[in-house]
Design a protein around this motif. Structure first.
Motif, PDB file in Angstrom:
ATOM      1  N   VAL A   1       0.844  -1.204   0.000  1.00  9.70           N
ATOM      2  CA  VAL A   1       0.000   0.000   0.000  1.00  9.70           C
ATOM      3  C   VAL A   1       0.882   1.258   0.000  1.00  9.70           C
ATOM      4  O   VAL A   1       0.602   2.240  -0.675  1.00  9.70           O
ATOM      5  N   LYS A   2       1.981   1.165   0.738  1.00 11.81           N
ATOM      6  CA  LYS A   2       2.915   2.286   0.831  1.00 11.81           C
ATOM      7  C   LYS A   2       3.501   2.618  -0.546  1.00 11.81           C
ATOM      8  O   LYS A   2       3.722   3.788  -0.878  1.00 11.81           O
ATOM      9  N   LEU A   3       3.749   1.568  -1.327  1.00  8.38           N
ATOM     10  CA  LEU A   3       4.285   1.781  -2.677  1.00  8.38           C
ATOM     11  C   LEU A   3       3.315   2.609  -3.512  1.00  8.38           C
ATOM     12  O   LEU A   3       3.709   3.506  -4.240  1.00  8.38           O
ATOM     13  N   LEU A   4       2.014   2.281  -3.381  1.00  3.79           N
ATOM     14  CA  LEU A   4       1.006   3.025  -4.152  1.00  3.79           C
ATOM     15  C   LEU A   4       0.901   4.465  -3.668  1.00  3.79           C
ATOM     16  O   LEU A   4       0.799   5.393  -4.459  1.00  3.79           O
ATOM     17  N   ARG A   5       0.907   4.608  -2.322  1.00  3.93           N
ATOM     18  CA  ARG A   5       0.762   5.960  -1.760  1.00  3.93           C
ATOM     19  C   ARG A   5       1.955   6.845  -2.098  1.00  3.93           C
ATOM     20  O   ARG A   5       1.855   8.062  -2.068  1.00  3.93           O
ATOM     21  N   GLY A   6       3.072   6.190  -2.400  1.00  4.44           N
ATOM     22  CA  GLY A   6       4.286   6.963  -2.702  1.00  4.44           C
ATOM     23  C   GLY A   6       4.373   7.402  -4.157  1.00  4.44           C
ATOM     24  O   GLY A   6       5.319   8.093  -4.535  1.00  4.44           O
TER      25      GLY A   6
END
Lengths: 364, 185
Positions: free
Chosen positions: A47-52
């Motif tokens: 999820v962090k990858l997407l938010r980044g």
């Protein structure tokens, strides 16, 4: 078994959308289950990858290109009404007009010569044939409109169709079909809604004024006062808070008295001035906490719980053979109700915090 | 500057982001974004503000993208023009203050993430873009997707899981992310 349940709840756990009991259940489990902990860590990292991902930039000439196309596209269109509204450009196609006329003639001829049998009379066509010519025109155009919607993705006027079919037995209370749902969704995305219209200027003004979502701010102030007589200062503060319609809590030890004062937000500045007169201010600190996200999350969570409750209540009504208190639906209903009460309390607490100023006074 | 121009300038980057992340092909983004704003312009008198403007705008963009993807699936051949266009037009993002090496690694990571995202079914991708990239609430996503909040919850859950599986299949992605985090922090 537990792992499967926890993994099912993980996504909502990340969003903070679980009920308190479920949240505790997941947190406890991931503390003792390395596999689920690992699964949660991986999900969080993904999820962090997407938010980044960064925001894309439109090219500098985008507006220039768009404005040229806008000029070619012409003026904004108001929603058209009547039969013509179902056809592109607001015009009846010649072919469609001929077809409608033919159907009209055949319908009346059939009725006139009594060619329609009993089955025919019960059918939809009979419904059309018995209608007045005006209604006939409307219904056939709506059905044409729906066919067209299917072919071109345009939205039929669902509201109108509903108005015409109401008063008849035909699917008066049935839920919308998939096609109707998609049509409504398209109607929404085409901008066809049923309340006051918008213009670019009003939208910009609203956004500038933050009219859509004003920030929810909790105001907190800390005041450290050096006083000669703590009892006297306490009594003065007590009468001041009472006069202003506020509340006060106190916690005292040998060296310091800590007071939490809550007064209506509009009185905050006056109260602060009066408090400062009671002693010598040695420290002052103001803090504004933006609780908008928390507030909206709680509000949304509450709405979801209420929807869940409605669904469960309709299940209870529709199943006559209830098992009493052991009925799983009843158990779930009870737990949802408890959660609703908790959530309402949290929301109330935030609303109270928003409407009052919290002043922390330390008397030394 | 006209009011509509101001509105476009405020939302153009967001619309470009939504379309690019959803369609996954930069060469189509400009046209689809223009199409979106033209439809917005023409439908604005009928927009009754029952939802936020951004939500309404995204639902229009999503419908236009869905139609485009459907069309592309029906005619999967790629024209010579498209090949030329896609190699000419590279995605444009706000550049950070990082050094060149870091920026290249960032680009590598972002491309890989987009690749994972592009393998997911349309509706999963759309749910993820709306939630994780645009930060919409469940209720707003429900409006964009045209479904209930319950469906949003379950779709988002499945979409995240599917995305995670794609990412874990590419171990090097996580390693790259960790390396960049170490450098940053």
């Amino acid at each position: 078994m537990r792992c499967a349940k926890v993994r099912k709840l993980m996504s909502h756990y990340l969003d903070g959308k679980l009920r308190t009991s479920e949240k505790i259940f997941v947190s406890r489990h991931i503390n003792i289950c390395p596999a689920c902990r690992h699964e949660l860590d991986e999900l969080l990292a993904a999820v962090k990858l997407l938010r980044g991902l960064p925001e894309a930039s439109a090219p500098p000439a985008f507006w220039t290109q768009l404005s040229k196309r806008l000029m070619l596209a012409g003026q904004p269109k108001q929603r058209r009404s009547g039969i013509a509204g179902f056809f592109p450009g607001g015009r009846l196609w010649p072919g469609a007009a001929v077809a409608a006329a033919l159907i009209l003639i055949i319908g009346f001829t059939s009725l006139w010569y009594g060619l329609a049998g009993q089955q025919w009379r019960e059918s939809k066509t009979f419904r059309v044939a018995r209608s007045t010519p005006d209604e006939y025109g409307e219904i056939s155009s709506i059905e044409n409109g729906k066919e067209k919607a299917k072919a071109t993705g345009a939205a039929p006027a669902v509201g109108k169709e509903k108005a015409i079919t109401s008063g008849r037995q035909q699917q008066a209370t049935s839920p919308p079909s998939g096609e109707e749902h998609e049509a409504r969704q398209r109607q929404f995305a085409d901008g066809q809604q049923d309340s006051a219209p918008a213009s670019p200027t009003t939208l910009i003004l609203q956004e500038n004024a933050g009219a859509k979502q004003p920030a929810k701010i909790v105001h907190r102030t800390r005041l450290d006062l050096e006083v000669d007589d703590r009892d006297r200062a306490y009594n003065l503060l007590f009468s001041l808070v009472q006069k202003r319609g506020g509340k006060m809590e106190v916690d005292t030890d040998k060296d310091t008295s800590r007071l939490v004062i809550r007064v209506p937000i509009l009185q905050m500045l006056d109260v602060l001035k009066e408090i400062e007169l009671i002693g010598k201010v040695s420290h002052r600190e103001a803090q504004d906490l933006d609780v908008t996200a928390d507030y909206l999350n709680i509000q949304e969570h509450l709405e979801q719980l209420q929807q869940e409750k409605e669904k469960l209540l309709s299940l209870v009504k529709s199943s006559p053979g209830s098992l009493g208190e052991e009925d799983p639906v009843q158990v779930e209903l009870k737990s949802v109700q408890v959660e609703i009460e908790k959530t309402e309390k949290s929301l109330k607490n935030i609303e109270e915090d928003l409407s009052t100023a919290n002043i922390y006074v330390f008397l030394h | 500057m006209s009011a509509f121009e101001e509105l476009v300038r405020r939302y153009e980057n967001k619309v470009f982001t939504v379309i690019y992340r959803f369609v996954g092909n930069w060469a189509d983004v400009n046209d689809l974004a223009q199409e979106t704003f033209i439809r917005v312009y023409q439908s604005l008198p009928n927009f009754r503000q029952e939802s936020g403007f951004a939500t309404w705008l995204y639902s229009i963009a999503a419908n236009i993208c869905r139609d485009e993807l459907r069309k592309k699936r029906r005619r999967p051949k790629i024209s010579l023009d498209e090949i030329t266009a896609s190699s000419d037009l590279l995605p444009s993002f706000e550049a950070g203050p990082d050094c060149l090496e870091n920026r290249l690694e960032q680009c590598e990571l972002q491309d890989a993430v987009q690749e994972c995202l592009s393998t997911l079914p349309d509706e999963y991708r759309l749910a993820l873009v709306m939630r994780e990239i645009q930060g919409l609430s469940y209720r707003e996503i429900a409006v964009v997707l045209g479904c209930s909040t319950g469906t949003v919850k379950s779709r988002l859950s499945r979409a995240r899981l599917a995305f995670k599986q794609e990412v874990t299949a590419k171990r090097e992605l996580f390693q790259l992310l960790l390396r960049l985090e170490d450098k940053g922090g």
